[in-house]
Design a protein around this motif. Sequence first.
Motif, PDB file in Angstrom:
ATOM      1  N   LEU A  52       0.861  -1.180   0.000  1.00  0.00           N
ATOM      2  CA  LEU A  52       0.000   0.000   0.000  1.00  0.00           C
ATOM      3  C   LEU A  52       0.894   1.225   0.000  1.00  0.00           C
ATOM      4  N   ASP A  53       0.849   1.973  -1.095  1.00  0.00           N
ATOM      5  CA  ASP A  53       1.763   3.090  -1.332  1.00  0.00           C
ATOM      6  C   ASP A  53       1.000   4.411  -1.217  1.00  0.00           C
ATOM      7  N   ALA A  54       1.364   5.212  -0.196  1.00  0.00           N
ATOM      8  CA  ALA A  54       0.658   6.473   0.058  1.00  0.00           C
ATOM      9  C   ALA A  54       1.154   7.617  -0.800  1.00  0.00           C
ATOM     10  N   GLN A  55       2.227   7.407  -1.566  1.00  0.00           N
ATOM     11  CA  GLN A  55       2.783   8.457  -2.428  1.00  0.00           C
ATOM     12  C   GLN A  55       3.077   9.729  -1.620  1.00  0.00           C
ATOM     13  N   ASN A  56       3.631   9.514  -0.425  1.00  0.00           N
ATOM     14  CA  ASN A  56       4.051  10.599   0.470  1.00  0.00           C
ATOM     15  C   ASN A  56       2.891  11.452   0.990  1.00  0.00           C
ATOM     16  N   ASN A  57       1.695  10.875   1.008  1.00  0.00           N
ATOM     17  CA  ASN A  57       0.525  11.541   1.572  1.00  0.00           C
ATOM     18  C   ASN A  57       0.101  10.788   2.829  1.00  0.00           C
ATOM     19  N   THR A  58       0.416  11.323   3.989  1.00  0.00           N
ATOM     20  CA  THR A  58       0.128  10.621   5.246  1.00  0.00           C
ATOM     21  C   THR A  58      -1.367  10.550   5.562  1.00  0.00           C
ATOM     22  N   ASP A  59      -2.183  11.281   4.798  1.00  0.00           N
ATOM     23  CA  ASP A  59      -3.632  11.216   4.978  1.00  0.00           C
ATOM     24  C   ASP A  59      -4.298  10.242   4.007  1.00  0.00           C
ATOM     25  N   ALA A  60      -3.500   9.539   3.228  1.00  0.00           N
ATOM     26  CA  ALA A  60      -4.036   8.606   2.233  1.00  0.00           C
ATOM     27  C   ALA A  60      -4.862   7.516   2.908  1.00  0.00           C
ATOM     28  N   VAL A  61      -5.987   7.129   2.260  1.00  0.00           N
ATOM     29  CA  VAL A  61      -6.918   6.158   2.827  1.00  0.00           C
ATOM     30  C   VAL A  61      -7.178   5.040   1.820  1.00  0.00           C
ATOM     31  N   TRP A  62      -7.239   3.813   2.356  1.00  0.00           N
ATOM     32  CA  TRP A  62      -7.629   2.643   1.564  1.00  0.00           C
ATOM     33  C   TRP A  62      -8.853   2.013   2.205  1.00  0.00           C
ATOM     34  N   ILE A  63      -9.842   1.677   1.389  1.00  0.00           N
ATOM     35  CA  ILE A  63     -11.018   0.943   1.862  1.00  0.00           C
ATOM     36  C   ILE A  63     -11.199  -0.268   0.947  1.00  0.00           C
ATOM     37  N   PHE A  64     -11.305  -1.440   1.575  1.00  0.00           N
ATOM     38  CA  PHE A  64     -11.518  -2.681   0.833  1.00  0.00           C
ATOM     39  C   PHE A  64     -12.899  -3.219   1.192  1.00  0.00           C
ATOM     40  N   GLN A  65     -13.740  -3.400   0.183  1.00  0.00           N
ATOM     41  CA  GLN A  65     -15.112  -3.859   0.379  1.00  0.00           C
ATOM     42  C   GLN A  65     -15.259  -5.291  -0.136  1.00  0.00           C
ATOM     43  N   ALA A  66     -15.658  -6.196   0.747  1.00  0.00           N
ATOM     44  CA  ALA A  66     -15.886  -7.585   0.361  1.00  0.00           C
ATOM     45  C   ALA A  66     -17.279  -8.002   0.806  1.00  0.00           C
ATOM     46  N   ALA A  67     -18.064  -8.539  -0.118  1.00  0.00           N
ATOM     47  CA  ALA A  67     -19.418  -8.972   0.220  1.00  0.00           C
ATOM     48  C   ALA A  67     -19.409 -10.185   1.132  1.00  0.00           C
ATOM     49  N   THR A  68     -18.336 -10.985   1.042  1.00  0.00           N
ATOM     50  CA  THR A  68     -18.286 -12.196   1.863  1.00  0.00           C
ATOM     51  C   THR A  68     -17.024 -12.238   2.724  1.00  0.00           C
ATOM     52  N   THR A  69     -15.914 -12.805   2.235  1.00  0.00           N
ATOM     53  CA  THR A  69     -14.787 -13.140   3.112  1.00  0.00           C
ATOM     54  C   THR A  69     -13.490 -12.422   2.751  1.00  0.00           C
TER      55      THR A  69
END
Length: 305
Positions: A52-69
């Motif tokens: 997970l690469d923030a490109q030097n943005n400490t406020d960068a956010v990742w959200i992963f959505q999975a319907a099951t597992t």
Amino acid sequence: PSDFKDAYDAAQDKTCTTRFTTADLSGRALFPGVYCSTPGTFTSAAFSTLVLDAQNNTDAVWIFQAATTLITGARSRVILKNGARYTNVFWAIGTAATLGKSSYFVGTILALTAVTFDDKSVLAGRAFARTSMKFNTGSLVSPFAVTTGVVIDIDRCAEFSTLAKTSITFGEGLTVFTNGSIGVSPGTSISGNYELNSGTTESNSIKAQDCAYDLGTAFNSASTATCEYYLSNSELKGLTLSPGVYCTSDGAFSLAKLALVTLDAENDVDAVWVFQTSTTLTTADFSSMILVNGALSKNVYWAIG
């Protein structure tokens, strides 16, 4: 609890910016965004890496959505780069999450049913489950969790290319050492055809004795480090290995004729590999080890029993 469900709904309601047609996240390098998969699940293979690469943005956010597992492979890892923070990584899981044996994971897991931590799995972050949570032997959840590190100091052996306890014997063909000294201690026998471009020959000298002492300490450190990656057989052919401590079920390592094994530092010049065997290391003709992405030979250790 309502706060948990609110957080889960908020993560799931975000508009998906990238949709994967397959569930497997192995080998991907992802910039900030909202990720979902057509199969409705996320997985990773054993020994795999997700970056997970923030490109030097400490406020960068990742959200992963999975319907099951969510299911991570044994000894898989998630790596945060360029300012990425575990507090900004969220996994909204429709049913259950399972972290594989000795895997290293990051972020906040929000699972509607269960979260299971297999043996020695590590989560740098937080985990919430609406129904149940199971922790197997040695598993850990902590905001301060890091991947296991090992430090091996060869100290006064630093100037040596080779040191043996009893003797060193070279064949008829010339063996050339481009750097460093060679020595034995407490033995004194060094024979055969060799050439040193730098360094000296140390036959039970004070330098050799000092190195022999420090070598014992270094061997103990390498051989007793906690095994992170337990390989099912001794053959390393075709493997690409991330930094870590490796051992095998049969207590040996081998590399077949013409075979290649790659050590990938993932752009970490301090990356360390330790290979532990209670018996032997055997490499066949024309086999090779390849160091990539910043891997350094000085950071690779073989503790051979």
